[in-house]
Motif scaffolding. Structure first.
Motif, PDB file in Angstrom:
ATOM      1  N   SER A  68      33.116  91.258  65.276  1.00  0.00           N
ATOM      2  CA  SER A  68      33.658  90.123  66.813  1.00  0.00           C
ATOM      3  C   SER A  68      33.981  90.721  67.925  1.00  0.00           C
ATOM      4  O   SER A  68      34.190  90.575  68.200  1.00  0.00           O
ATOM      5  CB  SER A  68      34.863  89.143  65.789  1.00  0.00           C
ATOM      6  OG  SER A  68      34.362  88.561  64.456  1.00  0.00           O
ATOM      7  N   TRP A  69      35.146  92.234  67.082  1.00  0.00           N
ATOM      8  CA  TRP A  69      35.149  92.603  68.368  1.00  0.00           C
ATOM      9  C   TRP A  69      33.742  93.257  69.685  1.00  0.00           C
ATOM     10  O   TRP A  69      34.288  92.455  70.654  1.00  0.00           O
ATOM     11  CB  TRP A  69      35.453  94.355  67.833  1.00  0.00           C
ATOM     12  CG  TRP A  69      35.803  94.673  68.851  1.00  0.00           C
ATOM     13  CD1 TRP A  69      36.500  95.044  70.383  1.00  0.00           C
ATOM     14  CD2 TRP A  69      36.072  96.596  69.133  1.00  0.00           C
ATOM     15  NE1 TRP A  69      36.609  96.490  71.393  1.00  0.00           N
ATOM     16  CE2 TRP A  69      36.072  97.141  70.313  1.00  0.00           C
ATOM     17  CE3 TRP A  69      34.980  97.680  68.908  1.00  0.00           C
ATOM     18  CZ2 TRP A  69      36.015  98.744  70.649  1.00  0.00           C
ATOM     19  CZ3 TRP A  69      34.481  98.798  68.315  1.00  0.00           C
ATOM     20  CH2 TRP A  69      35.702  99.484  70.010  1.00  0.00           C
ATOM     21  N   LYS A 111      25.122  85.927  74.802  1.00  0.00           N
ATOM     22  CA  LYS A 111      25.749  86.509  73.360  1.00  0.00           C
ATOM     23  C   LYS A 111      25.345  87.849  72.351  1.00  0.00           C
ATOM     24  O   LYS A 111      25.511  88.150  71.301  1.00  0.00           O
ATOM     25  CB  LYS A 111      25.256  85.838  72.217  1.00  0.00           C
ATOM     26  CG  LYS A 111      25.943  83.958  73.099  1.00  0.00           C
ATOM     27  CD  LYS A 111      25.081  82.895  71.868  1.00  0.00           C
ATOM     28  CE  LYS A 111      25.904  81.288  72.415  1.00  0.00           C
ATOM     29  NZ  LYS A 111      24.840  80.687  72.348  1.00  0.00           N
ATOM     30  N   ILE A 152      31.505  84.490  66.203  1.00  0.00           N
ATOM     31  CA  ILE A 152      32.330  84.459  65.401  1.00  0.00           C
ATOM     32  C   ILE A 152      32.205  82.889  64.925  1.00  0.00           C
ATOM     33  O   ILE A 152      33.058  83.226  63.574  1.00  0.00           O
ATOM     34  CB  ILE A 152      33.672  84.429  66.388  1.00  0.00           C
ATOM     35  CG1 ILE A 152      33.955  85.845  67.101  1.00  0.00           C
ATOM     36  CG2 ILE A 152      34.664  84.061  66.108  1.00  0.00           C
ATOM     37  CD1 ILE A 152      34.520  86.006  68.376  1.00  0.00           C
ATOM     38  N   SER A 173      38.350  84.319  82.599  1.00  0.00           N
ATOM     39  CA  SER A 173      37.268  83.745  82.435  1.00  0.00           C
ATOM     40  C   SER A 173      36.879  82.893  83.304  1.00  0.00           C
ATOM     41  O   SER A 173      35.948  82.239  83.401  1.00  0.00           O
ATOM     42  CB  SER A 173      37.210  83.564  81.049  1.00  0.00           C
ATOM     43  OG  SER A 173      37.239  84.882  79.871  1.00  0.00           O
ATOM     44  N   VAL A 233      32.749  90.194  71.581  1.00  0.00           N
ATOM     45  CA  VAL A 233      33.931  89.404  72.584  1.00  0.00           C
ATOM     46  C   VAL A 233      33.368  90.017  73.930  1.00  0.00           C
ATOM     47  O   VAL A 233      33.366  89.902  75.036  1.00  0.00           O
ATOM     48  CB  VAL A 233      34.943  89.797  72.229  1.00  0.00           C
ATOM     49  CG1 VAL A 233      36.265  88.690  73.312  1.00  0.00           C
ATOM     50  CG2 VAL A 233      35.142  88.378  71.027  1.00  0.00           C
ATOM     51  N   ASP A 234      33.147  91.356  73.701  1.00  0.00           N
ATOM     52  CA  ASP A 234      32.981  92.890  74.410  1.00  0.00           C
ATOM     53  C   ASP A 234      31.938  92.151  75.188  1.00  0.00           C
ATOM     54  O   ASP A 234      31.610  92.005  76.617  1.00  0.00           O
ATOM     55  CB  ASP A 234      33.267  93.934  73.630  1.00  0.00           C
ATOM     56  CG  ASP A 234      33.404  95.142  74.879  1.00  0.00           C
ATOM     57  OD1 ASP A 234      34.658  94.857  74.849  1.00  0.00           O
ATOM     58  OD2 ASP A 234      32.064  95.261  75.090  1.00  0.00           O
ATOM     59  N   HIS A 287      30.828  89.153  75.767  1.00  0.00           N
ATOM     60  CA  HIS A 287      30.839  87.994  76.388  1.00  0.00           C
ATOM     61  C   HIS A 287      31.782  88.294  77.579  1.00  0.00           C
ATOM     62  O   HIS A 287      31.708  87.763  78.998  1.00  0.00           O
ATOM     63  CB  HIS A 287      31.367  87.140  75.196  1.00  0.00           C
ATOM     64  CG  HIS A 287      32.229  86.232  76.395  1.00  0.00           C
ATOM     65  ND1 HIS A 287      31.452  85.315  76.825  1.00  0.00           N
ATOM     66  CD2 HIS A 287      33.910  85.671  77.074  1.00  0.00           C
ATOM     67  CE1 HIS A 287      32.535  84.447  77.611  1.00  0.00           C
ATOM     68  NE2 HIS A 287      34.028  84.323  77.490  1.00  0.00           N
ATOM     69  N   ILE A 288      32.909  88.891  77.461  1.00  0.00           N
ATOM     70  CA  ILE A 288      33.729  89.436  78.382  1.00  0.00           C
ATOM     71  C   ILE A 288      32.268  90.440  79.822  1.00  0.00           C
ATOM     72  O   ILE A 288      33.040  89.196  81.285  1.00  0.00           O
ATOM     73  CB  ILE A 288      34.786  90.207  77.716  1.00  0.00           C
ATOM     74  CG1 ILE A 288      36.226  89.028  77.348  1.00  0.00           C
ATOM     75  CG2 ILE A 288      35.248  90.507  79.197  1.00  0.00           C
ATOM     76  CD1 ILE A 288      36.658  90.519  76.484  1.00  0.00           C
ATOM     77  N   ASP A 337      26.019  82.455  68.535  1.00  0.00           N
ATOM     78  CA  ASP A 337      27.669  82.503  68.411  1.00  0.00           C
ATOM     79  C   ASP A 337      28.008  83.589  67.013  1.00  0.00           C
ATOM     80  O   ASP A 337      28.028  83.010  65.814  1.00  0.00           O
ATOM     81  CB  ASP A 337      28.220  81.213  68.273  1.00  0.00           C
ATOM     82  CG  ASP A 337      29.903  81.864  68.550  1.00  0.00           C
ATOM     83  OD1 ASP A 337      30.772  82.596  67.762  1.00  0.00           O
ATOM     84  OD2 ASP A 337      30.754  81.151  69.263  1.00  0.00           O
TER      85      ASP A 337
END
Ligand code: ATP
Ligand code: ATP
Ligand code: MG
Ligand code: MG
Ligand code: MG
Ligand code: MG
Length: 237
Positions: A148-149, A211, A227, A187, A152-153, A155-156, A225
């Motif tokens: 998940s980390w 993604k 997550i 965001s 998210v990375d 995406h950011i 996705d």
């Protein structure tokens, strides 16, 4: 050759066996790919050829060690290979795992380069190489959080990079002006800037960019996705 009087030097070698019954992540990352991507004129912020090359190399690694893999996940110049907790690959020796996966990945990158960058020769002074590390995670919660980390990375970073480069390429801002405009924004504000200033709806950007890429043990490449699907992805492991 064995049993010479020099043999004792072997005792200087240290042991690096990873803790049993823990999930192993091997993460590789391109060395100085900021420069590498500039040298080979990667499209900014996302060169599709380069991402697909990364995926093809990872797929070959996954399929080579399929019996030991749960999945692999990649973005930008990095890939994480997640191994089963009961794997005994290379006797769980950290250095063997790290170096062999990394060199297999790198040799694939060089071998497959012409397929993804036809007509672009690799220059011997600008060759791709990768670092690599092994990390163990003690249970399902932490290995799910690891994946998940990285998701998210992705995406950011992608939202930032998309806004940063669009402001330069579409709105004609300098790199400094673009950086200033995005400084301190959250965001939703970046998405708003993209929409109003650059006429880009971030939701319509390709899934591979937004993604990242997930490779299953069967070698399927998915852009999902992570997550939302985290429990399904680790079912049975
Ligand atoms: P290090 O050697 O410390 O890893 P680095 O220059 O590789 O340094 P990273 O943080 O790994 O830095 O970032 C990789 C960089 O490579 C990105 O910032 C981006 O500039 C570039 N890059 C990687 N993949 C792509 C791609 N598909 N398209 C465009 N640029 C890319
Ligand atoms: P491992 O994966 O455990 O290292 P290996 O098959 O690579 O297994 P090594 O003990 O490293 O075994 O030995 C390398 C072998 O590769 C040699 O025994 C030899 O058969 C072969 N080899 C390496 N270099 C050469 C060479 N220049 N010419 C001919 N054969 C070679
Ligand atoms: Mg790095
Ligand atoms: Mg890098
Ligand atoms: Mg990186
Ligand atoms: Mg050998």
């Amino acid at each position: 050759m064995a049993n010479s009087r020099f043999e004792y030097v072997r005792q200087f070698e240290t042991h690096d066996t990873l803790l049993p019954e823990t999930y192993i992540v091997i993460r590789i990352d391109g060395k100085k790919f900021h420069e590498f991507s500039k040298y080979y004129d990667f499209v900014k912020p996302n060169d599709e050829r380069a991402l697909k090359l990364m995926n093809a190399c990872a797929k070959n690694v996954v399929l080579t060690y399929r019996a030991d893999m749960i999945l692999a996940f990649g973005e930008s110049d990095e890939y994480s290979f997640i191994l089963k907790s009961d794997t005994n690959l290379f006797n769980r020796r950290s250095e063997k795992l790290s170096t062999l996966i990394c060199s297999l990945y790198t040799s694939n990158y060089v071998a497959l380069w012409p397929k993804f960058f036809p007509g672009v020769d690799l220059n011997a002074k600008h060759l791709p190489y990768f670092d690599s590390r092994c990390v163990v995670y003690p249970n399902l919660k932490t290995i799910k959080d690891y994946l998940s980390w990285r998701f998210v990375d992705t995406h950011i970073n992608n939202l930032y990079n998309t806004a940063f480069w669009q402001l330069i390429q579409v709105c004609g801002l300098t790199a400094q002006e673009s950086e200033n405009k995005l400084a301190g924004t959250v965001s939703s504000e970046k998405q708003e800037i993209l929409f109003t200033d650059c006429s880009i709806n971030y939701n319509n950007e390709p899934d591979m960019f937004k993604k990242g890429s997930l490779i299953t043990r069967k070698g399927e490449i998915l852009h999902i996705d992570v997550i939302k699907q985290i429990d399904t992805l680790f079912e049975g492991f």
